[in-house]
Design a protein around this motif. Structure first.
Motif, PDB file in Angstrom:
ATOM      1  N   THR A 118       1.815  10.373   4.980  1.00  0.00           N
ATOM      2  CA  THR A 118       2.536  11.609   5.299  1.00  0.00           C
ATOM      3  C   THR A 118       4.030  11.343   5.471  1.00  0.00           C
ATOM      4  O   THR A 118       4.858  12.152   5.093  1.00  0.00           O
ATOM      5  N   PHE A 119       4.374  10.183   6.021  1.00  0.00           N
ATOM      6  CA  PHE A 119       5.768   9.880   6.348  1.00  0.00           C
ATOM      7  C   PHE A 119       6.586   9.568   5.091  1.00  0.00           C
ATOM      8  O   PHE A 119       7.697  10.055   4.917  1.00  0.00           O
ATOM      9  N   ILE A 120       6.015   8.774   4.196  1.00  0.00           N
ATOM     10  CA  ILE A 120       6.774   8.346   3.011  1.00  0.00           C
ATOM     11  C   ILE A 120       6.411   9.195   1.788  1.00  0.00           C
ATOM     12  O   ILE A 120       7.288   9.677   1.087  1.00  0.00           O
ATOM     13  N   SER A 121       5.118   9.384   1.543  1.00  0.00           N
ATOM     14  CA  SER A 121       4.712  10.037   0.289  1.00  0.00           C
ATOM     15  C   SER A 121       4.535  11.546   0.451  1.00  0.00           C
ATOM     16  O   SER A 121       4.429  12.257  -0.544  1.00  0.00           O
ATOM     17  N   ASN A 163       0.834  -1.212   0.000  1.00  0.00           N
ATOM     18  CA  ASN A 163       0.000   0.000   0.000  1.00  0.00           C
ATOM     19  C   ASN A 163       0.866   1.258   0.000  1.00  0.00           C
ATOM     20  O   ASN A 163       0.575   2.227  -0.707  1.00  0.00           O
ATOM     21  N   SER A 164       1.940   1.241   0.795  1.00  0.00           N
ATOM     22  CA  SER A 164       2.825   2.419   0.866  1.00  0.00           C
ATOM     23  C   SER A 164       3.434   2.701  -0.501  1.00  0.00           C
ATOM     24  O   SER A 164       3.515   3.847  -0.935  1.00  0.00           O
ATOM     25  N   LYS A 206       2.936   5.979  -2.915  1.00  0.00           N
ATOM     26  CA  LYS A 206       4.132   6.709  -3.345  1.00  0.00           C
ATOM     27  C   LYS A 206       4.188   6.811  -4.873  1.00  0.00           C
ATOM     28  O   LYS A 206       4.527   7.857  -5.437  1.00  0.00           O
ATOM     29  N   ALA A 207       3.857   5.718  -5.539  1.00  0.00           N
ATOM     30  CA  ALA A 207       3.982   5.693  -6.992  1.00  0.00           C
ATOM     31  C   ALA A 207       2.911   6.528  -7.701  1.00  0.00           C
ATOM     32  O   ALA A 207       3.155   7.064  -8.776  1.00  0.00           O
ATOM     33  N   TRP A 208       1.724   6.645  -7.094  1.00  0.00           N
ATOM     34  CA  TRP A 208       0.631   7.355  -7.775  1.00  0.00           C
ATOM     35  C   TRP A 208       0.548   8.838  -7.425  1.00  0.00           C
ATOM     36  O   TRP A 208      -0.284   9.552  -7.989  1.00  0.00           O
ATOM     37  N   THR A 209       1.334   9.287  -6.444  1.00  0.00           N
ATOM     38  CA  THR A 209       1.156  10.669  -5.985  1.00  0.00           C
ATOM     39  C   THR A 209       2.472  11.443  -6.011  1.00  0.00           C
ATOM     40  O   THR A 209       3.552  10.865  -6.105  1.00  0.00           O
ATOM     41  N   ARG A 210       2.334  12.775  -5.865  1.00  0.00           N
ATOM     42  CA  ARG A 210       3.502  13.634  -5.645  1.00  0.00           C
ATOM     43  C   ARG A 210       3.197  14.519  -4.442  1.00  0.00           C
ATOM     44  O   ARG A 210       2.037  14.704  -4.062  1.00  0.00           O
ATOM     45  N   GLU A 211       4.245  15.119  -3.892  1.00  0.00           N
ATOM     46  CA  GLU A 211       4.041  16.059  -2.784  1.00  0.00           C
ATOM     47  C   GLU A 211       3.026  17.121  -3.199  1.00  0.00           C
ATOM     48  O   GLU A 211       2.892  17.420  -4.381  1.00  0.00           O
ATOM     49  N   ARG A 232      11.469  -0.166  -7.685  1.00  0.00           N
ATOM     50  CA  ARG A 232      12.524   0.714  -7.173  1.00  0.00           C
ATOM     51  C   ARG A 232      12.151   1.225  -5.779  1.00  0.00           C
ATOM     52  O   ARG A 232      12.984   1.290  -4.885  1.00  0.00           O
ATOM     53  N   VAL A 233      10.875   1.562  -5.583  1.00  0.00           N
ATOM     54  CA  VAL A 233      10.444   2.058  -4.269  1.00  0.00           C
ATOM     55  C   VAL A 233      10.580   0.942  -3.228  1.00  0.00           C
ATOM     56  O   VAL A 233      11.042   1.173  -2.105  1.00  0.00           O
ATOM     57  N   ARG A 234      10.200  -0.276  -3.615  1.00  0.00           N
ATOM     58  CA  ARG A 234      10.338  -1.410  -2.675  1.00  0.00           C
ATOM     59  C   ARG A 234      11.785  -1.539  -2.213  1.00  0.00           C
ATOM     60  O   ARG A 234      12.056  -1.773  -1.030  1.00  0.00           O
ATOM     61  N   LYS A 235      12.722  -1.366  -3.115  1.00  0.00           N
ATOM     62  CA  LYS A 235      14.147  -1.495  -2.755  1.00  0.00           C
ATOM     63  C   LYS A 235      14.541  -0.412  -1.744  1.00  0.00           C
ATOM     64  O   LYS A 235      15.198  -0.679  -0.737  1.00  0.00           O
TER      65      LYS A 235
END
Ligand code: TLP
Length: 344
Positions: A96-99, A65-66, A70-75, A224-227
Motif C-alpha cells: 500500500t505504501f509503495i505500490s 519483494n517491494s 511495484k514492477a508487476w502492478t499498477r494503482e 530503476r525502482v531500486r535506485k
C-alpha cells in the motif's frame, strides 16, 4: 562452545572465513554506473542458476519483494497473498505504501493456497473493485514453520495465473532450503514465478543481500525502482563477493541445518506446554505453540536467555531457527534448557 546459542533467525549467521577473504579481495566499480564486475558476476550467476534472463542484487529481501510488486502492478489493482506470508505480514505494508495496491489474503494448508479458491478470488475491475494482477507465493514458508509448499500446488497456481493472465512473484527467501528438502532443483521453483527473490543473507550466511530474478525488461525497470528506493549502492562488490561464496560454497550444507532442526523438534515436542508436530518440521524453522501453566512466552524466553539460548516469539508461538552458526552443542544446550524449565 558459542557464547550464545542464537536461534532467533538464520539472518544472524556470521560470514565465513572465505567470505571475509572474498570481501577483502573484491574487485569493485561503481554499481550505479553499471561497472562493478563483482556485482555483475553475482547477477549473471544468479540468473543462470534460476534459469531467468536477468538478475538484480538488492540490499534486502524486503526491498526485492517491494520492487517486484511495484514492477508487476499498477494503482487500482489487487494482489493475492497467503494469509501468513512474509510479504503481507512482515514487510511493513509496502504494497500500500509503495505500490498503492491492495493485498487480498487467502487461507492455506501450510502455505499451499487452494488454486480453486485463488480462481474464485480473481477480480475483474469495475467502478467498485480493483483488478487482480499478481499472485505472491512463498517457499519455504517462514510462518508455517519453514514448510515446503508442494510443487503440484505451485504448478496448479501457475495454471490459474496463465489462464487469467496474472503474474506470479515467488518469495524464495529460502528457496535453497526448499530445494534441499524436496530434491527439486531451484530452477523448477523459479519457473513457477515470473519473478523470484532469494536471500543470500539467511541460511546461506552472506552478511547482506538478496537477488531478484526475472525477464530482462522487468529487471531493467526493477533497477530503476531500486535506485528510487535508495538501493543503488556504489562499490557494492564488497558485499556481492560473499554472496558469490554463498552460492558456490554454502548451499550444500543446508541439509545439516534441517537435520539439526529435526533433532531439536523431536526432543521439544514431548515437553509440557509445547504443541509441535515434529513431522511438520521439514527444513530449518521450528515454530511451536506455547501454553504453560506458569510461564508466559516472554517469561520463558527470558529464562532461556539466562541459559544463553536465544529465540523469538512469533505468530502462533515461539520460533527456533537452525543455521550455520548452530552446532550440535547448541542443540544440546537448548534441549537441556527446555528440560530445566519445563520438565515436570
Ligand atoms: N525474514 C526475517 C524476519 O523478517 C522475520 C526472519 O528472521 O525470518 N521473505 C521471507 C520469507 C523472509 O523470511 C524474510 C525475512 C524476507 C522475505 C525479508 O528479507 P530481509 O530481512 O532481507 O528484508
Amino acid at each position: 562452545m558459542h557464547e550464545y546459542s542464537d536461534f532467533r533467525s538464520d539472518t544472524v549467521t556470521r560470514p565465513t572465513e572465505s567470505m571475509k577473504k572474498a570481501m577483502a579481495e573484491a574487485v569493485v566499480g561503481d554499481d550505479v554506473l553499471g561497472d562493478d564486475p563483482t556485482v555483475q558476476k553475482l547477477e549473471a550467476m544468479s540468473a543462470e542458476r534460476m534459469g531467468k534472463e536477468a538478475a538484480l542484487y538488492t540490499p534486502s529481501g524486503t526491498m526485492a519483494n517491494s520492487i517486484a510488486v511495484k514492477a508487476w502492478t499498477r494503482e487500482l489493482e489487487e494482489v493475492i497473498v497467503e494469509a501468513r506470508a512474509h510479504i503481507y505480514n512482515m514487510e511493513s505494508t509496502h504494497m500500500t505504501f509503495i505500490s498503492r495496491v491492495t493485498p487480498r489474503s487467502l487461507q492455506s494448508n501450510r502455505g499451499a493456497m487452494d488454486p480453486e479458491e485463488i480462481e474464485r478470488n480473481i477480480r475483474m475491475p469495475s467502478v467498485h473493485i480493483p483488478r487482480t494482477s499478481l499472485i505472491c507465493v512463498e517457499n519455504t514458508h517462514n510462518n508455517w514453520s519453514g514448510a515446503v509448499v508442494p510443487m503440484d500446488n505451485l504448478k496448479a497456481i501457475r495454471e490459474i495465473a496463465d489462464k487469467h493472465e496474472l503474474m506470479i512473484h515467488f518469495d524464495g527467501a529460502r528457496v535453497f532450503n526448499a530445494s534441499t528438502a524436496s530434491g527439486i532443483p531451484v530452477k523448477e521453483y523459479a519457473a513457477i514465478g515470473d519473478s523470484l527473490m532469494f536471500c543470500l543473507s539467511k541460511g546461506l550466511s552472506a552478511p547482506v543481500g538478496s537477488v531478484l530474478v526475472g525477464p530482462k525488461e522487468f529487471i531493467a525497470y526493477a533497477r530503476r525502482v531500486r535506485k528510487v528506493l535508495g538501493g543503488g549502492l556504489r562499490q557494492v562488490g564488497v558485499l556481492a563477493a560473499p554472496g558469490i561464496v554463498a552460492l558456490t560454497e554454502m548451499v550444500g550444507r543446508l541439509k545439516e541445518d534441517h537435520e539439526r532442526a529435526k533433532k531439536l523438534a523431536l526432543s521439544l515436542h514431548e515437553f509440557p506446554g509445547i504443541s509441535l508436530n515434529p513431522d511438520a518440521v521439514q527444513t530449518n524453522i521450528i515454530i511451536f505453540g506455547f501454553d504453560h501453566p506458569t510461564l508466559s512466552i516472554p517469561e520463558f524466553l527470558a529464562k532461556m536467555k539466562e541459559r544463553r539460548v536465544l529465540a523469538l516469539a512469533t505468530t502462533g508461538g515461539i520460533r527456533f531457527v537452525v543455521h550455520k552458526d548452530i552446532d550440535d552443542e547448541d542443540i544440546d544446550r537448548a534441549i537441556s534448557a527446555f528440560r530445566n524449565f519445563l520438565a515436570q
